[in-house]
Scaffold this active site. Structure first.
Site, PDB file in Angstrom:
ATOM      1  N   ARG A  65     -14.804 -42.578  -8.673  1.00 53.42           N
ATOM      2  CA  ARG A  65     -14.106 -44.037  -8.688  1.00 53.42           C
ATOM      3  C   ARG A  65     -14.914 -45.099  -9.010  1.00 53.42           C
ATOM      4  O   ARG A  65     -14.473 -45.908  -9.582  1.00 53.42           O
ATOM      5  CB  ARG A  65     -13.876 -44.306  -7.168  1.00 53.42           C
ATOM      6  N   ASN A  97     -12.077 -53.336  -4.081  1.00 50.80           N
ATOM      7  CA  ASN A  97     -13.317 -53.027  -3.585  1.00 50.80           C
ATOM      8  C   ASN A  97     -13.841 -53.208  -2.343  1.00 50.80           C
ATOM      9  O   ASN A  97     -14.657 -52.289  -1.762  1.00 50.80           O
ATOM     10  CB  ASN A  97     -14.393 -53.510  -4.780  1.00 50.80           C
ATOM     11  N   HIS A 196      -7.032 -38.464  -8.045  1.00 50.15           N
ATOM     12  CA  HIS A 196      -6.611 -38.511  -6.613  1.00 50.15           C
ATOM     13  C   HIS A 196      -6.617 -36.886  -6.049  1.00 50.15           C
ATOM     14  O   HIS A 196      -6.290 -37.017  -4.816  1.00 50.15           O
ATOM     15  CB  HIS A 196      -5.457 -39.298  -6.563  1.00 50.15           C
TER      16      HIS A 196
HETATM   17  C1  HEM Z   1      -2.751 -46.243 -11.292  1.00 49.19           C
HETATM   18  C2  HEM Z   1      -4.172 -46.453 -11.117  1.00 49.19           C
HETATM   19  C3  HEM Z   1      -5.010 -46.365  -9.657  1.00 49.19           C
HETATM   20  C4  HEM Z   1      -4.546 -46.823  -8.411  1.00 49.19           C
HETATM   21  C5  HEM Z   1      -3.577 -47.870  -8.163  1.00 49.19           C
HETATM   22  C6  HEM Z   1      -5.644 -46.487  -7.726  1.00 49.19           C
HETATM   23  C7  HEM Z   1      -5.669 -46.692  -6.327  1.00 49.19           C
HETATM   24  C8  HEM Z   1      -6.592 -46.377  -5.342  1.00 49.19           C
HETATM   25  C9  HEM Z   1      -6.718 -46.522  -4.027  1.00 49.19           C
HETATM   26  C10 HEM Z   1      -5.761 -47.309  -3.257  1.00 49.19           C
HETATM   27  C11 HEM Z   1      -7.637 -45.834  -3.393  1.00 49.19           C
HETATM   28  C12 HEM Z   1      -7.883 -45.619  -2.155  1.00 49.19           C
HETATM   29  C13 HEM Z   1      -8.984 -46.566  -1.822  1.00 49.19           C
HETATM   30  C14 HEM Z   1      -8.926 -46.740  -0.238  1.00 49.19           C
HETATM   31  O1  HEM Z   1      -8.060 -46.750   0.451  1.00 49.19           O
HETATM   32  O2  HEM Z   1      -9.983 -47.420   0.384  1.00 49.19           O
HETATM   33  C15 HEM Z   1      -8.084 -44.669  -4.618  1.00 49.19           C
HETATM   34  C16 HEM Z   1      -8.903 -43.755  -4.270  1.00 49.19           C
HETATM   35  C17 HEM Z   1      -9.631 -43.385  -5.324  1.00 49.19           C
HETATM   36  N1  HEM Z   1      -9.286 -43.415  -6.520  1.00 49.19           N
HETATM   37 FE1  HEM Z   1      -7.930 -44.518  -7.585  1.00 49.19          FE
HETATM   38  N2  HEM Z   1      -6.341 -45.305  -8.351  1.00 49.19           N
HETATM   39  C18 HEM Z   1      -5.986 -45.673  -9.514  1.00 49.19           C
HETATM   40  C19 HEM Z   1      -6.589 -44.932 -10.555  1.00 49.19           C
HETATM   41  C20 HEM Z   1      -7.856 -43.976 -10.561  1.00 49.19           C
HETATM   42  C21 HEM Z   1      -8.600 -43.617 -11.604  1.00 49.19           C
HETATM   43  C22 HEM Z   1      -8.182 -43.598 -13.231  1.00 49.19           C
HETATM   44  C23 HEM Z   1      -9.521 -42.719 -11.148  1.00 49.19           C
HETATM   45  C24 HEM Z   1     -10.715 -42.174 -11.660  1.00 49.19           C
HETATM   46  C25 HEM Z   1     -10.802 -41.991 -13.194  1.00 49.19           C
HETATM   47  C26 HEM Z   1      -9.352 -43.071  -9.820  1.00 49.19           C
HETATM   48  C27 HEM Z   1     -10.302 -42.504  -8.709  1.00 49.19           C
HETATM   49  C28 HEM Z   1     -10.241 -42.346  -7.493  1.00 49.19           C
HETATM   50  C29 HEM Z   1     -11.023 -41.449  -6.507  1.00 49.19           C
HETATM   51  C30 HEM Z   1     -11.805 -40.563  -6.674  1.00 49.19           C
HETATM   52  C31 HEM Z   1     -10.582 -42.134  -5.184  1.00 49.19           C
HETATM   53  C32 HEM Z   1     -11.168 -41.817  -3.850  1.00 49.19           C
HETATM   54  C33 HEM Z   1     -12.319 -42.403  -3.442  1.00 49.19           C
HETATM   55  C34 HEM Z   1     -13.006 -42.132  -2.196  1.00 49.19           C
HETATM   56  O3  HEM Z   1     -12.691 -40.965  -1.577  1.00 49.19           O
HETATM   57  O4  HEM Z   1     -13.548 -43.076  -1.634  1.00 49.19           O
HETATM   58  N3  HEM Z   1      -8.326 -43.683  -9.456  1.00 49.19           N
HETATM   59  N4  HEM Z   1      -7.491 -45.288  -5.718  1.00 49.19           N
END
Ligand code: HEM
Ligand SMILES: *[C@@H]1O[C@H](CO)[C@@H](O)[C@H](O)[C@H]1NC(C)=O
Length: 330
Positions: A65, A97, A196
């Protein structure tokens, strides 16, 4: 006279070509960039990542992320890693963030190893790109070669971080527009969201979904309703904003295609994830979700291609190799 003119023209053309060539070299990535200057760079990152993921598989999600949030603001230039100082406003307080992005101490640990081996050579932006790739392999995902040679920015952009990092409340049209603006296709987007399949989301980011259209999109079978009531007891209508739930509740620590199968059942945790399958405007994205749900190798191939493309977004300003990822060099 004529020959003077043509000589001047020649010099001018050479000059233009020459400067274009060197400007391109700054942003042109290569697989061999550190072969001479730091041949062990990749191995050092790998060793640290192995250790970190063994300790806690979530560390894989954190690095993946971080790389994403880095690349979507000014290009992959390590801007996400900069701390706020008296003279610099970082991106850590951006809406997507704040209270959410973690893993900076692991970045520091990896950077220390790299600085010990080859001081001032490997950029923080490259560190993130390599660590993200290693993260994916270490939890069972695909391998890809990581082009390197990125420079670390001397600036950050909080406004861009607020507008350009996608939010889970955005609809499919807004998400597609955003990715296209970064040079990433609809296919790249649907594949990249497969990230995800690992990692956690906070209650505040899925509350609207579980008290909103979850019932409407899911197959209201016993299994779905049990999952929903579990989510609702973890995440009440008010409070507990930071309670965590995995986005792939079946295999949260495995990089696999089960995430997409959950979308077919309407069980996506984030509204933005479910949009890929359930949006009325998402004929192409729904088709891709089905493809990835049925064919893990297609997912892996598209994902790794898209990661290279995302990692290829460069900051035309160039920069430096930071000694400490949190601060620009003095
Ligand atoms: C459509 C676009 C995306 C949206 C709206 C989105 C949104 C989010 C949200 C809301 C979270 C949870 C954060 C939290 O609750 O604190 C998350 C977690 C995460 N996202 Fe996305 N994301 C997107 C695309 C991506 C992409 C392109 C990647 C990587 C190439 C990615 C990798 C991750 C990962 C690995 C997590 C987990 C992080 C953790 O465990 O702390 N996401 N994302
Ligand atoms: C990466 O960017 C360069 C230009 O900076 C371009 O020539 C190349 O085709 C890109 N590669 C990918 C995989 O997008």
């Amino acid at each position: 006279m004529y020959s003077y003119l043509s000589l001047a023209l020649m010099i001018y053309i050479l000059g233009v070509l020459g400067s274009r060539g060197s400007a391109q070299d700054v942003s042109k990535l290569s697989l061999k960039y550190y072969d001479k200057s730091c041949p062990n760079a990749q191995q050092l990152v790998r060793t640290e990542m192995e250790c970190a993921v063994r300790e806690n598989p979530r560390n894989a999600a954190l690095m993946l992320r971080l790389h994403f949030h880095d690349c979507f603001v000014q290009g992959c230039d390590g801007s996400v890693l900069l701390d706020d100082t008296e003279t610099l406003v970082g991106e850590k307080k951006a809406s997507q963030n704040l209270n959410s992005l973690i893993g900076f101490d692991l970045v520091d640990r990896i950077k220390n190893q790299l600085e010990g081996e080859c001081p001032g050579v490997v950029s923080c932006a490259d560190l993130l790109a390599i660590a993200a790739r290693d993260a994916v392999i270490l939890v069972g995902g695909p391998y890809w070669d990581v082009p390197v040679g990125r420079q670390d920015s001397k600036t950050a952009n909080l406004e861009k971080a607020n507008t350009d990092i996608p939010a889970p409340t955005q609809n499919l049209f807004a998400l597609v527009t955003n990715f296209l603006g970064k040079g990433l296709s609809v296919q790249d987007m649907v594949a990249l969201v497969g990230s995800h399949t690992i990692g956690m989301a906070r209650c505040v980011n899925f509350r609207e979904r579980i008290y909103g259209d979850f019932r409407a999109t899911s197959d209201s079978d016993l299994n779905s309703m049990a999952y929903l009531s579990k989510l609702q007891s973890l995440c009440p209508e008010r409070g507990h904003d930071n309670k965590l739930s995995p986005m792939d509740y079946v295999s949260p620590n495995m990089f696999d295609n089960i995430f997409y199968r959950s979308l077919l059942n309407g069980k996506g945790l984030l509204n933005s994830d479910q949009e890929m399958y359930s949006s009325f405007t998402g004929i192409e994205t729904a088709k891709l979700v089905k493809t990835y749900a049925a064919d893990p190798l297609a997912f892996f191939k598209h994902f790794s291609d898209a990661m290279v493309k995302m990692g290829n977004i460069t900051n035309p300003e160039g920069g430096e190799v930071r000694k400490n990822c949190r601060f620009v060099n003095t």
